[in-house]
Design an enzyme around this catalytic site. Structure first.
Site, PDB file in Angstrom:
ATOM      1  N   HIS A  18       0.861  -1.185   0.000  1.00 54.03           N
ATOM      2  CA  HIS A  18       0.000   0.000   0.000  1.00 54.03           C
ATOM      3  C   HIS A  18       0.900   1.239   0.000  1.00 54.03           C
ATOM      4  CE1 HIS A  18      -2.652   3.146   1.534  1.00 54.03           C
ATOM      5  NE2 HIS A  18      -3.671   2.387   1.169  1.00 54.03           N
ATOM      6  N   ASP A  20       0.931   4.205   1.334  1.00 49.61           N
ATOM      7  CA  ASP A  20       1.275   4.780   2.636  1.00 49.61           C
ATOM      8  C   ASP A  20       2.244   3.893   3.397  1.00 49.61           C
ATOM      9  OD1 ASP A  20      -0.391   7.000   2.271  1.00 49.61           O
ATOM     10  OD2 ASP A  20      -2.130   5.945   3.078  1.00 49.61           O
ATOM     11  N   LYS A  21       2.045   2.587   3.294  1.00 44.42           N
ATOM     12  CA  LYS A  21       2.933   1.666   4.000  1.00 44.42           C
ATOM     13  C   LYS A  21       4.307   1.580   3.350  1.00 44.42           C
ATOM     14  CE  LYS A  21       1.349   0.856   7.603  1.00 44.42           C
ATOM     15  NZ  LYS A  21       2.206   1.288   8.687  1.00 44.42           N
ATOM     16  N   GLU A  46      10.397  11.780   6.654  1.00 48.40           N
ATOM     17  CA  GLU A  46       9.101  11.686   5.992  1.00 48.40           C
ATOM     18  C   GLU A  46       9.293  11.287   4.537  1.00 48.40           C
ATOM     19  OE1 GLU A  46       6.538  12.095   7.892  1.00 48.40           O
ATOM     20  OE2 GLU A  46       7.419  13.158   9.597  1.00 48.40           O
ATOM     21  N   GLU A  59      13.982  16.024   8.991  1.00 50.04           N
ATOM     22  CA  GLU A  59      15.102  16.621   9.713  1.00 50.04           C
ATOM     23  C   GLU A  59      15.925  15.502  10.360  1.00 50.04           C
ATOM     24  OE1 GLU A  59      11.957  18.788   8.777  1.00 50.04           O
ATOM     25  OE2 GLU A  59      11.718  17.729  10.678  1.00 50.04           O
ATOM     26  N   LYS A 164      -5.658  -4.684   0.645  1.00 49.40           N
ATOM     27  CA  LYS A 164      -6.322  -4.306   1.893  1.00 49.40           C
ATOM     28  C   LYS A 164      -7.176  -5.453   2.407  1.00 49.40           C
ATOM     29  CE  LYS A 164      -6.951   0.691   1.078  1.00 49.40           C
ATOM     30  NZ  LYS A 164      -7.957   1.774   1.074  1.00 49.40           N
ATOM     31  N   PHE A 236      -8.993  -4.721  -9.667  1.00 46.78           N
ATOM     32  CA  PHE A 236      -8.016  -3.894  -8.970  1.00 46.78           C
ATOM     33  C   PHE A 236      -6.674  -4.043  -9.706  1.00 46.78           C
ATOM     34  CE2 PHE A 236      -6.270  -3.044  -4.359  1.00 46.78           C
ATOM     35  CZ  PHE A 236      -5.606  -1.915  -4.811  1.00 46.78           C
ATOM     36  N   ASP A 244      -2.598   5.789  -6.253  1.00 49.12           N
ATOM     37  CA  ASP A 244      -2.747   6.620  -5.054  1.00 49.12           C
ATOM     38  C   ASP A 244      -1.389   7.083  -4.571  1.00 49.12           C
ATOM     39  OD1 ASP A 244      -5.621   6.596  -4.391  1.00 49.12           O
ATOM     40  OD2 ASP A 244      -5.319   4.441  -4.142  1.00 49.12           O
ATOM     41  N   ALA A 245      -1.293   8.361  -4.226  1.00 47.99           N
ATOM     42  CA  ALA A 245      -0.072   8.844  -3.588  1.00 47.99           C
ATOM     43  C   ALA A 245       0.002   8.312  -2.168  1.00 47.99           C
ATOM     44  CB  ALA A 245      -0.050  10.372  -3.581  1.00 47.99           C
ATOM     45  N   ARG A 250       0.214   7.889   7.602  1.00 50.27           N
ATOM     46  CA  ARG A 250      -1.197   8.100   7.287  1.00 50.27           C
ATOM     47  C   ARG A 250      -2.049   6.879   7.624  1.00 50.27           C
ATOM     48  NH1 ARG A 250      -2.457  11.122   1.655  1.00 50.27           N
ATOM     49  NH2 ARG A 250      -2.018   9.058   0.812  1.00 50.27           N
ATOM     50  N   LYS A 251      -1.450   5.856   8.210  1.00 48.40           N
ATOM     51  CA  LYS A 251      -2.212   4.657   8.583  1.00 48.40           C
ATOM     52  C   LYS A 251      -2.069   4.396  10.083  1.00 48.40           C
ATOM     53  CE  LYS A 251      -4.297   3.215   4.902  1.00 48.40           C
ATOM     54  NZ  LYS A 251      -4.515   4.599   4.461  1.00 48.40           N
ATOM     55  N   LYS A 271      10.606   8.155  13.038  1.00 44.33           N
ATOM     56  CA  LYS A 271      10.966   8.953  14.213  1.00 44.33           C
ATOM     57  C   LYS A 271      11.878   8.160  15.140  1.00 44.33           C
ATOM     58  CE  LYS A 271       6.597  11.500  14.079  1.00 44.33           C
ATOM     59  NZ  LYS A 271       5.329  11.812  14.770  1.00 44.33           N
ATOM     60  N   LYS A 275      11.536  10.875  20.187  1.00 41.01           N
ATOM     61  CA  LYS A 275      10.193  11.368  19.879  1.00 41.01           C
ATOM     62  C   LYS A 275       9.176  10.508  20.627  1.00 41.01           C
ATOM     63  CE  LYS A 275      12.469  13.407  16.393  1.00 41.01           C
ATOM     64  NZ  LYS A 275      13.945  13.393  16.322  1.00 41.01           N
ATOM     65  N   ASP A 277       6.095  10.513  20.577  1.00 34.23           N
ATOM     66  CA  ASP A 277       5.006  10.015  19.735  1.00 34.23           C
ATOM     67  C   ASP A 277       5.147   8.511  19.550  1.00 34.23           C
ATOM     68  OD1 ASP A 277       3.536  12.246  19.211  1.00 34.23           O
ATOM     69  OD2 ASP A 277       4.487  12.717  17.314  1.00 34.23           O
TER      70      ASP A 277
END
Length: 399
Positions: A18, A20-21, A46, A59, A164, A236, A244-245, A250-251, A271, A275, A277
């Site tokens: 995918h 995003d992955k 990123e 960064e 998916k 598909f 898809d970008a 995003r997941k 990260k 961090k 997060d």
């Protein structure tokens, strides 16, 4: 899940192909490459992917060198984008590197041991699966992993890297009793389309059910009313970055608990462990899982909150959703006494300076063996401490 009556709970997962992955895996591959030679490197990486192009930014402050171009191409190759028929090719895609350095304003707070950012992080555990994870997400993740497996082993050679899954489970009084529906969508080549060119053949649909769903889903959870959807749009063929970008982070619900538990909002991939997060979310899971493993609760949510540059958490709560054997307030005190909750303490406890992060970037950060935050080595200590703690108030009718 501690509730009365009937409820349907759905969770989704995506395969490593995918878009995003793909980005999550590239960002974490960069992180791992830096930690391998520079354990104190600061990384906020990123990735953006689209048709024919990968952009890597963020960064980073490090003493080592990473060949970003070669690393990106290797990750994309490992995932399976090795031929134009999948709409993306590791050999021919453009790789653009726009990485900068970490802000000195952030660094001055982190250098002294403080948190790398403000925010709240959530951990969760439930006794409804052996992994102490929500059943809908655990099943969806396993289906996505199986999609990748049958593709890579050539069991279903017509499948592509993008895919998916989604599972909806019916609960009665908080207990999973059956599966309402299963959705599996996978990129594929044109060879399995019927004569109309708009639908996959019934034969290929049966093959996907038999190769992907049947080995994963317990028959006892399915009945005559369970609905199975295979590529419900019909086909598909166009998938991955061609359709898809993708963007790192995003997941986040797929990465955590499938929507069953709250999410603090921060993404994980790319990260470094300063961090919070990422690192504090791992610690919150570690705490919640050990509380459930100690049988102090059947379900547990832990929230940690931090201020940038401040070492100790500015907030901590434990919620056992009415299933706890001791009061939640007592568990908060026990947690503070047993667990190191500063960024430095979390990093040391969970050994987060090691290059282990690319493995987390697909199929969930939780509920899989091999990660320090999935151990239950603190369960005995929690149970012992809780033995002297005040009992939770009983709401049954027999007291």
């Amino acid at each position: 899940m501690n509730f009365k009556g009937k409820r349907f709970v759905s969770s989704e997962s995506v395969t490593e192909g995918h878009p995003d992955k793909v980005c999550d895996q590239i960002s974490d591959a960069v992180l791992d490459a830096i930690l391998k030679d520079d354990k104190m490197g600061r990384v906020a990486c990123e990735t953006f992917i689209t048709r024919g192009m990968v952009v890597v930014g963020g960064e980073i402050t490090t003493k080592t060198y990473v060949d970003v171009d070669s690393l990106v191409r290797q990750v994309v190759k490992d995932i399976g984008y090795t031929h134009a028929k999948y709409g993306f090719n590791y050999e021919t895609c453009a790789v653009i590197n726009v990485i900068g350095r970490q802000s000195p304003d952030i660094a001055q707070g982190v250098d002294t041991g403080g948190a790398g950012d403000q925010g709240l992080m959530v951990g969760y555990a439930s006794d409804e699966t052996p992994e102490l994870m929500p059943l809908p997400l655990q099943l969806a993740q396993r289906l996505s992993m199986r999609l990748a497996e049958v593709r890579k082993k050539n069991i279903l050679p017509y499948l592509g890297p993008d895919g998916k899954s989604q599972v909806t489970v019916e609960y009665h009084d908080g207990k999973p009793v059956r599966i309402e529906n299963i959705v599996v969508s996978s990129q594929h080549t044109e060879e399995i389309l019927d004569k109309s060119g708009h639908q996959i053949t019934e034969k290929s649909r049966r093959e996907i059910i038999e190769a992907v769903i049947t080995p994963i889903i317990d028959k006892r959870l399915m009945d005559k009313n369970t609905k199975i959807y295979i590529n419900p749009t019909g086909k598909f063929v166009v998938g991955g970055p061609q359709s898809d970008a993708g963007v790192t982070g995003r997941k986040i619900i797929v990465d955590t608990y499938g929507g069953v538990a709250p999410h603090g909002g921060g993404a994980f991939s790319g990260k470094d462990p300063t961090k919070v997060d990422r690192s504090a979310a791992y610690m919150a899971r570690y705490i919640a899982k050990n509380i459930v493993a100690a049988k102090l609760a059947r379900e547990c949510t832990v929230q940690l909150a931090y201020a940038i540059g401040v070492a100790e958490p500015v907030g901590l709560y434990v919620d056992t959703h009415g299933t706890g054997l001791v009061a939640d307030e007592s568990l908060v005190k026990i947690v503070r006494s047993l667990f190191k909750l500063t960024p430095k303490g979390i990093i040391e406890t969970l050994k987060l300076r090691a290059p282990v992060f690319r493995k987390t970037a697909a199929y969930g950060h939780f509920g899989r063996a091999g990660f320090a935050w999935e151990k239950t080595d603190m369960a005995a200590a929690l149970a012992k401490k809780a033995g002297a703690a005040p009992k939770a108030e009983c709401d049954c009718c027999c007291c």
